[in-house]
Motif scaffolding. Structure first.
Motif, PDB file in Angstrom:
ATOM      1  N   LEU A 166       0.924  -1.201   0.044  1.00 36.74           N
ATOM      2  CA  LEU A 166      -0.166  -0.011   0.160  1.00 36.74           C
ATOM      3  C   LEU A 166       0.992   1.100   0.084  1.00 36.74           C
ATOM      4  O   LEU A 166       1.545   1.425   0.935  1.00 36.74           O
ATOM      5  N   CYS A 171      -2.941   0.187  -3.879  1.00 34.65           N
ATOM      6  CA  CYS A 171      -2.438  -1.112  -3.851  1.00 34.65           C
ATOM      7  C   CYS A 171      -1.574  -1.391  -5.187  1.00 34.65           C
ATOM      8  O   CYS A 171      -1.886  -1.124  -6.227  1.00 34.65           O
ATOM      9  N   PHE A 209      -3.956  -2.197   8.548  1.00 39.90           N
ATOM     10  CA  PHE A 209      -4.683  -2.145   7.365  1.00 39.90           C
ATOM     11  C   PHE A 209      -5.753  -3.198   7.373  1.00 39.90           C
ATOM     12  O   PHE A 209      -5.541  -4.284   8.124  1.00 39.90           O
ATOM     13  N   GLU A 213      -8.017  -4.686   2.024  1.00 38.88           N
ATOM     14  CA  GLU A 213      -6.656  -4.319   1.474  1.00 38.88           C
ATOM     15  C   GLU A 213      -5.816  -5.517   1.247  1.00 38.88           C
ATOM     16  O   GLU A 213      -5.070  -5.436   0.409  1.00 38.88           O
TER      17      GLU A 213
END
Length: 239
Positions: A166, A171, A209, A213
Protein backbone atom coordinates in the motif's frame (compact mmCIF):
# COMPACT_ATOMS: atom_id res chain seq x y z
CA UNK A 1 3.00 8.10 -11.32
CA UNK A 2 5.32 5.12 -10.81
CA UNK A 3 8.80 5.00 -12.30
CA UNK A 4 8.73 4.22 -16.05
CA UNK A 5 4.99 5.02 -15.99
CA UNK A 6 4.19 1.60 -14.56
CA UNK A 7 0.57 0.82 -13.86
CA UNK A 8 -0.31 -0.18 -10.27
CA UNK A 9 -0.78 -3.82 -11.34
CA UNK A 10 2.32 -4.03 -13.55
CA UNK A 11 5.57 -5.86 -12.84
CA UNK A 12 8.87 -4.18 -13.48
CA UNK A 13 10.69 -5.34 -16.61
CA UNK A 14 11.65 -8.95 -15.85
CA UNK A 15 14.52 -10.74 -17.56
CA UNK A 16 15.87 -14.22 -16.81
CA UNK A 17 19.20 -15.12 -18.42
CA UNK A 18 19.97 -18.86 -18.06
CA UNK A 19 23.44 -20.40 -17.60
CA UNK A 20 24.89 -17.19 -16.17
CA UNK A 21 27.39 -19.15 -14.02
CA UNK A 22 29.48 -21.39 -16.26
CA UNK A 23 30.39 -24.12 -13.77
CA UNK A 24 27.13 -24.50 -11.85
CA UNK A 25 24.80 -27.39 -12.70
CA UNK A 26 22.01 -24.82 -13.04
CA UNK A 27 22.07 -21.04 -12.95
CA UNK A 28 20.50 -17.81 -14.10
CA UNK A 29 20.77 -14.06 -13.76
CA UNK A 30 17.36 -12.63 -12.92
CA UNK A 31 16.48 -8.96 -13.25
CA UNK A 32 13.46 -7.35 -11.60
CA UNK A 33 13.99 -3.87 -12.99
CA UNK A 34 17.16 -2.58 -11.32
CA UNK A 35 17.33 -5.51 -8.89
CA UNK A 36 19.73 -8.10 -10.29
CA UNK A 37 20.40 -11.45 -8.60
CA UNK A 38 22.74 -14.24 -9.71
CA UNK A 39 21.33 -17.66 -8.76
CA UNK A 40 23.52 -20.76 -8.99
CA UNK A 41 22.58 -24.35 -8.08
CA UNK A 42 25.34 -26.73 -6.99
CA UNK A 43 24.82 -30.49 -6.61
CA UNK A 44 26.47 -32.68 -3.97
CA UNK A 45 26.10 -36.46 -3.68
CA UNK A 46 25.57 -36.36 0.07
CA UNK A 47 22.91 -34.87 2.32
CA UNK A 48 23.31 -33.09 5.67
CA UNK A 49 23.86 -35.38 8.64
CA UNK A 50 20.27 -35.00 9.85
CA UNK A 51 18.99 -36.39 6.51
CA UNK A 52 21.30 -39.40 6.21
CA UNK A 53 19.69 -42.79 5.73
CA UNK A 54 16.24 -41.38 4.94
CA UNK A 55 16.47 -41.96 1.19
CA UNK A 56 15.53 -38.41 0.26
CA UNK A 57 17.25 -35.26 -0.88
CA UNK A 58 17.61 -31.74 0.43
CA UNK A 59 17.53 -28.26 -1.07
CA UNK A 60 18.93 -25.29 0.82
CA UNK A 61 20.08 -21.77 0.02
CA UNK A 62 22.62 -19.10 0.83
CA UNK A 63 21.98 -15.41 0.21
CA UNK A 64 24.25 -12.40 0.16
CA UNK A 65 24.66 -8.88 -1.19
CA UNK A 66 27.78 -7.58 -2.88
CA UNK A 67 29.37 -4.56 -1.18
CA UNK A 68 28.16 -2.09 -3.84
CA UNK A 69 24.76 -3.64 -4.51
CA UNK A 70 23.29 -0.50 -2.94
CA UNK A 71 24.03 3.23 -3.17
CA UNK A 72 26.54 2.99 -0.31
CA UNK A 73 29.16 0.33 0.21
CA UNK A 74 28.55 -2.23 2.94
CA UNK A 75 31.22 -4.53 4.30
CA UNK A 76 31.08 -8.20 3.36
CA UNK A 77 29.57 -10.28 6.12
CA UNK A 78 32.64 -12.52 6.03
CA UNK A 79 34.70 -9.50 7.08
CA UNK A 80 32.28 -8.73 9.91
CA UNK A 81 32.58 -12.31 11.09
CA UNK A 82 28.89 -13.21 11.13
CA UNK A 83 25.77 -13.11 8.99
CA UNK A 84 23.09 -10.60 9.91
CA UNK A 85 19.69 -11.78 11.09
CA UNK A 86 18.20 -10.45 7.85
CA UNK A 87 20.52 -12.60 5.74
CA UNK A 88 19.74 -15.72 7.74
CA UNK A 89 16.01 -15.07 7.55
CA UNK A 90 16.08 -14.56 3.77
CA UNK A 91 18.13 -17.64 2.97
CA UNK A 92 15.84 -19.79 5.13
CA UNK A 93 12.87 -18.34 3.27
CA UNK A 94 14.45 -19.20 -0.10
CA UNK A 95 15.14 -22.77 1.05
CA UNK A 96 11.58 -23.27 2.34
CA UNK A 97 10.11 -21.88 -0.86
CA UNK A 98 12.13 -24.18 -3.12
CA UNK A 99 11.53 -27.29 -1.02
CA UNK A 100 7.79 -26.67 -1.40
CA UNK A 101 7.96 -27.54 -5.11
CA UNK A 102 10.05 -30.73 -5.09
CA UNK A 103 9.59 -34.43 -4.35
CA UNK A 104 12.51 -34.95 -1.99
CA UNK A 105 12.25 -38.75 -2.12
CA UNK A 106 12.54 -38.72 -5.91
CA UNK A 107 15.86 -36.89 -5.56
CA UNK A 108 17.52 -39.74 -3.66
CA UNK A 109 20.24 -38.81 -1.19
CA UNK A 110 21.67 -35.69 -2.83
CA UNK A 111 21.75 -32.05 -1.85
CA UNK A 112 21.35 -28.99 -4.02
CA UNK A 113 22.51 -25.66 -2.63
CA UNK A 114 21.31 -22.42 -4.20
CA UNK A 115 23.67 -19.46 -3.97
CA UNK A 116 21.71 -16.23 -4.47
CA UNK A 117 24.02 -13.22 -4.77
CA UNK A 118 22.54 -9.75 -5.13
CA UNK A 119 24.58 -7.80 -7.67
CA UNK A 120 22.34 -4.74 -7.57
CA UNK A 121 19.44 -3.94 -5.24
CA UNK A 122 16.38 -1.79 -5.85
CA UNK A 123 13.78 -3.57 -3.72
CA UNK A 124 12.48 -7.12 -3.88
CA UNK A 125 15.79 -8.95 -3.61
CA UNK A 126 14.27 -11.92 -1.77
CA UNK A 127 11.42 -12.29 -4.25
CA UNK A 128 13.85 -12.13 -7.17
CA UNK A 129 16.08 -14.71 -5.46
CA UNK A 130 13.19 -17.16 -5.03
CA UNK A 131 11.94 -16.68 -8.59
CA UNK A 132 15.41 -17.04 -10.08
CA UNK A 133 16.35 -19.77 -7.62
CA UNK A 134 13.54 -21.95 -8.96
CA UNK A 135 14.85 -21.55 -12.53
CA UNK A 136 18.40 -22.46 -11.46
CA UNK A 137 17.04 -25.48 -9.55
CA UNK A 138 14.97 -26.68 -12.51
CA UNK A 139 17.96 -26.33 -14.86
CA UNK A 140 20.10 -28.31 -12.41
CA UNK A 141 17.51 -31.10 -12.37
CA UNK A 142 17.45 -31.12 -16.19
CA UNK A 143 21.25 -31.45 -16.15
CA UNK A 144 21.02 -34.37 -13.71
CA UNK A 145 18.54 -36.16 -15.97
CA UNK A 146 20.69 -35.56 -19.06
CA UNK A 147 23.73 -36.98 -17.25
CA UNK A 148 21.63 -39.92 -15.96
CA UNK A 149 22.12 -39.11 -12.30
CA UNK A 150 18.33 -38.85 -12.00
CA UNK A 151 15.64 -40.71 -13.95
CA UNK A 152 13.03 -37.95 -13.77
CA UNK A 153 12.86 -34.29 -12.79
CA UNK A 154 11.55 -34.31 -9.18
CA UNK A 155 9.49 -31.11 -9.43
CA UNK A 156 5.83 -31.21 -8.43
CA UNK A 157 5.11 -27.54 -9.21
CA UNK A 158 6.84 -24.24 -9.85
CA UNK A 159 7.32 -21.50 -7.27
CA UNK A 160 7.81 -17.74 -7.60
CA UNK A 161 7.56 -14.70 -5.38
CA UNK A 162 6.57 -11.06 -5.68
CA UNK A 163 6.11 -8.06 -3.39
CA UNK A 164 2.98 -5.93 -3.09
CA UNK A 165 2.18 -2.92 -0.93
CA UNK A 166 0.00 0.00 0.00
CA UNK A 167 1.68 3.18 -1.21
CA UNK A 168 -0.02 6.56 -0.97
CA UNK A 169 -3.33 4.79 -0.55
CA UNK A 170 -2.96 2.60 -3.65
CA UNK A 171 -2.32 -1.14 -3.94
CA UNK A 172 0.85 -1.70 -5.97
CA UNK A 173 2.49 -4.79 -7.45
CA UNK A 174 6.26 -5.42 -7.35
CA UNK A 175 7.58 -2.54 -5.26
CA UNK A 176 10.87 -0.86 -6.05
CA UNK A 177 13.04 0.47 -3.21
CA UNK A 178 11.45 3.93 -3.06
CA UNK A 179 7.95 2.45 -2.90
CA UNK A 180 8.92 -0.22 -0.41
CA UNK A 181 10.71 2.17 1.95
CA UNK A 182 7.74 4.55 1.98
CA UNK A 183 4.88 2.05 1.93
CA UNK A 184 2.04 2.11 4.46
CA UNK A 185 2.13 -1.69 4.35
CA UNK A 186 4.13 -4.21 2.36
CA UNK A 187 3.94 -7.94 1.77
CA UNK A 188 5.97 -10.66 0.10
CA UNK A 189 3.94 -13.47 -1.45
CA UNK A 190 5.44 -16.87 -2.32
CA UNK A 191 3.03 -18.89 -4.46
CA UNK A 192 3.20 -22.01 -6.59
CA UNK A 193 2.39 -22.01 -10.28
CA UNK A 194 -0.87 -23.80 -9.44
CA UNK A 195 -1.81 -20.99 -7.06
CA UNK A 196 -0.97 -22.61 -3.73
CA UNK A 197 0.29 -20.35 -0.95
CA UNK A 198 3.77 -21.24 0.32
CA UNK A 199 4.45 -18.21 2.51
CA UNK A 200 3.19 -14.69 3.09
CA UNK A 201 5.17 -11.99 4.93
CA UNK A 202 3.01 -8.92 5.53
CA UNK A 203 3.69 -5.89 7.73
CA UNK A 204 1.88 -2.65 8.50
CA UNK A 205 4.53 0.06 8.63
CA UNK A 206 2.44 2.79 10.30
CA UNK A 207 -1.10 1.73 11.18
CA UNK A 208 -3.02 -1.50 10.74
CA UNK A 209 -4.54 -2.19 7.35
CA UNK A 210 -7.87 -3.81 6.54
CA UNK A 211 -8.60 -7.38 5.46
CA UNK A 212 -10.04 -6.03 2.22
CA UNK A 213 -6.73 -4.32 1.47
CA UNK A 214 -4.82 -7.52 2.22
CA UNK A 215 -7.07 -9.47 -0.17
CA UNK A 216 -6.51 -6.82 -2.83
CA UNK A 217 -2.75 -7.27 -2.41
CA UNK A 218 -3.17 -11.05 -2.69
CA UNK A 219 -5.11 -10.62 -5.94
CA UNK A 220 -2.29 -8.44 -7.30
CA UNK A 221 0.26 -11.05 -6.23
CA UNK A 222 -1.63 -13.84 -8.01
CA UNK A 223 -1.62 -11.79 -11.21
CA UNK A 224 2.11 -11.14 -10.94
CA UNK A 225 2.98 -14.74 -10.04
CA UNK A 226 1.03 -16.00 -13.07
CA UNK A 227 3.22 -13.84 -15.32
CA UNK A 228 6.41 -14.88 -13.53
CA UNK A 229 5.47 -18.58 -13.73
CA UNK A 230 4.88 -18.29 -17.47
CA UNK A 231 8.29 -16.63 -17.93
CA UNK A 232 10.01 -19.28 -15.80
CA UNK A 233 8.41 -22.04 -17.85
CA UNK A 234 9.43 -20.42 -21.13
CA UNK A 235 13.07 -20.08 -20.05
CA UNK A 236 13.31 -23.63 -18.68
CA UNK A 237 11.62 -25.33 -21.64
CA UNK A 238 14.00 -23.66 -24.10
CA UNK A 239 17.06 -25.15 -22.39
Amino acid sequence: MRQANRAPDALRFIEIIPHAAKYAEGSCLIKFGDTHVLCAASVADKVPFFMRGQGQGWVTAEYGMLPRATNQRTDREAVRGAQTGRTQEIQRLIGRALRACIDQRAMGEMQIKLDCDVLQADGGTRTAAITGGYVALALAFKHLVRTRRLHTIPLVDSVAAVSCGLYKGACLLDLDYNEDSNAQADANFVLTGAGGIVEVQATAERSAFAQEEFLALLDLARKGIAQLSALQKDVIEKE
